[in-house]
Design a protein around this motif. Structure first.
Motif, short mmCIF file in Angstrom:
data_model
loop_
_atom_site.label_atom_id
_atom_site.label_comp_id
_atom_site.label_asym_id
_atom_site.label_seq_id
_atom_site.Cartn_x
_atom_site.Cartn_y
_atom_site.Cartn_z
N GLY A 1 0.82 -1.22 0.00
CA GLY A 1 0.00 0.00 0.00
C GLY A 1 0.85 1.26 0.00
N LEU B 1 3.63 4.68 4.55
CA LEU B 1 3.09 5.46 5.68
C LEU B 1 4.03 6.59 6.10
CD1 LEU B 1 0.97 3.30 5.64
CD2 LEU B 1 1.19 3.04 8.10
N LYS B 2 5.32 6.36 5.93
CA LYS B 2 6.30 7.38 6.36
C LYS B 2 6.43 8.46 5.28
CE LYS B 2 11.25 7.53 7.57
NZ LYS B 2 11.88 7.73 6.25
N PHE C 1 -2.04 -4.54 0.19
CA PHE C 1 -2.76 -3.81 1.23
C PHE C 1 -3.23 -2.44 0.73
CE2 PHE C 1 -0.32 -6.62 4.14
CZ PHE C 1 -1.38 -7.10 4.89
N GLY C 2 -4.38 -2.04 1.25
CA GLY C 2 -4.86 -0.65 1.14
C GLY C 2 -4.75 -0.07 -0.25
N1 ACO Z 1 4.77 2.04 4.55
C1 ACO Z 1 6.04 2.28 4.97
N2 ACO Z 1 6.91 1.31 5.27
C2 ACO Z 1 6.49 0.05 5.14
C3 ACO Z 1 5.19 -0.27 4.70
C4 ACO Z 1 4.31 0.79 4.39
N3 ACO Z 1 3.07 0.59 3.94
N4 ACO Z 1 5.06 -1.62 4.68
C5 ACO Z 1 6.25 -2.11 5.08
N5 ACO Z 1 7.11 -1.11 5.36
C6 ACO Z 1 8.49 -1.21 5.81
C7 ACO Z 1 8.60 -1.47 7.30
O1 ACO Z 1 8.51 -0.27 8.03
C8 ACO Z 1 9.97 -2.12 7.38
O2 ACO Z 1 10.93 -1.10 7.27
P1 ACO Z 1 12.34 -1.23 8.09
O3 ACO Z 1 12.99 -2.48 7.56
O4 ACO Z 1 13.07 0.01 7.72
O5 ACO Z 1 11.97 -1.35 9.52
C9 ACO Z 1 10.03 -2.95 6.10
O6 ACO Z 1 9.09 -2.35 5.21
C10 ACO Z 1 9.65 -4.39 6.28
O7 ACO Z 1 8.41 -4.43 6.96
P2 ACO Z 1 8.08 -5.56 8.04
O8 ACO Z 1 6.83 -5.14 8.71
O9 ACO Z 1 9.26 -5.83 8.88
O10 ACO Z 1 7.84 -6.82 7.05
P3 ACO Z 1 7.00 -8.15 7.30
O11 ACO Z 1 7.33 -9.03 6.14
O12 ACO Z 1 7.21 -8.66 8.69
O13 ACO Z 1 5.45 -7.70 7.19
C11 ACO Z 1 3.65 -6.50 6.12
C12 ACO Z 1 4.95 -7.32 5.94
C13 ACO Z 1 2.56 -7.38 6.74
C14 ACO Z 1 3.26 -6.04 4.72
C15 ACO Z 1 3.92 -5.30 7.06
O14 ACO Z 1 5.09 -4.63 6.64
C16 ACO Z 1 2.79 -4.30 7.11
O15 ACO Z 1 1.82 -4.49 7.80
N6 ACO Z 1 2.90 -3.20 6.30
C17 ACO Z 1 1.88 -2.18 6.27
C18 ACO Z 1 0.71 -2.61 5.41
C19 ACO Z 1 -0.34 -1.53 5.38
O16 ACO Z 1 -1.19 -1.49 6.24
N7 ACO Z 1 -0.23 -0.60 4.42
C20 ACO Z 1 -1.04 0.58 4.37
C21 ACO Z 1 -2.36 0.27 3.75
S1 ACO Z 1 -3.45 1.67 3.82
C22 ACO Z 1 -3.04 2.64 2.50
O17 ACO Z 1 -2.34 2.22 1.62
C23 ACO Z 1 -3.65 4.01 2.38
#
Ligand code: ACO
Length: 266
Positions: free
Chosen positions: A60, A63-64, A108-109
């Protein structure tokens, strides 16, 4: 950010930030706008496949970078970021060539928007989808609420919007969010087979057919009927190969194929 591989008529476009699970940040969104511009006039791309690097399709919006850092720059920075993201999804929806979303993993999202923009979608059984917006306190924007309203039943859309529960590729196929799902090991081969089918078709007709469908979905009955007549007539003008005449000739005169069972030879 984005990698492109050309292979016999197919452009495999890969969102390429695997360390961030291919989350869409402003740089990736701006690059995707350029990529679509480039591919639209590149003959090596007759079918576009959109996928993600590693174990994710796309997590998706970033977020940052897309939300927190952009919002910190003020209202106009947010608008500009939206212009690029919404812009490439819209551009993809009306892309000149057929497109297939190959959902290899996390989706996602905001990733539902490019998923919807693609004409077809195939998921790995193991892929995980989620409307996770609710989990961090926002509603599905970027037109994702509209996307799920159009693609899913009202009960299912509302369930996933409110609970943020994940579901896998099989469930996505059962709900018709994607055309079908296959084991991840077979995903690329299945997508390639669909692309090969599309490559046999008249490209002008493919573009007219996909636009026609996407337009008439939003039209009243009589307007749709008229639009389809006019669209076919515009296709007759645009298709200098006169495909439909060839199609009739090869069936009726040459008896070299059966339109019910496959495409005429271009
Ligand atoms: N935005 C920013 N950074 C992200 C995102 C995101 N959407 N998704 C993953 N990352 C980053 C993490 O912060 C992490 O960074 P780091 O290594 O610098 O700490 C890296 O990607 C790996 O993420 P993990 O969570 O460690 O990976 P894992 O394989 O355990 O989990 C998952 C994967 C489930 C996708 C998880 O990263 C997650 O929940 N991400 C967010 C999903 C989400 O809700 N997205 C937003 C949807 S709403 C919208 O799009 C408007």
């Amino acid at each position: 950010m984005v990698s492109i591989e050309f292979d016999n008529g197919v452009a495999w476009v890969t969102l390429n930030r695997p360390d961030k699970r291919n989350a869409m940040n402003p740089t990736l969104n701006a690059r995707m706008l350029e990529v679509l511009d480039e591919l639209e006039v590149d003959d090596r791309c007759q079918v576009l496949v959109l996928t993600g690097a590693g174990d994710s399709f796309s997590a998706g919006m970033d977020l940052k970078e897309y939300f927190r850092e952009t919002e910190a720059k003020g209202h106009m920075a947010t608008r500009r970021a939206q212009r690029d993201s919404y812009g490439w999804w819209r551009r993809l929806r009306w892309f000149e060539k057929p497109s297939i979303a190959m959902v290899n993993g996390w989706c996602f999202g905001g990733a539902f928007s490019p998923l919807f923009a693609c004409d077809l979608a195939v998921a790995a059984d193991e892929a995980q989808f989620g409307l996770s917006e609710i989990n961090w306190g926002i509603i599905p924007g970027g037109n994702v609420t509209k996307v799920v309203a159009d693609l899913m039943s009202q009960r299912e859309a509302m369930y996933y919007i409110l609970t943020g529960e994940t579901f896998d590729g099989r469930k996505a196929a059962e709900m018709k969010l994607v055309n079908f799902s296959v084991p991840r090991a077979e995903l690329r081969a299945r997508v390639r087979a669909i692309a090969d089918n599309l490559l046999e078709k008249n490209p002008h007709t493919l573009k007219a057919a996909k636009d026609a469908f996407k337009r008439v979905v939003e039209m009243p009955f009589d307007a749709a009927e008229d639009y389809l007549v006019v669209r076919q007539e515009s296709l007759n003008f645009l298709d200098k190969s006169e495909g439909r005449k060839q199609g009739i000739k090869q069936f009726i005169d040459d008896k070299t194929y059966r339109p019910g069972l496959g495409a005429y030879k271009r």
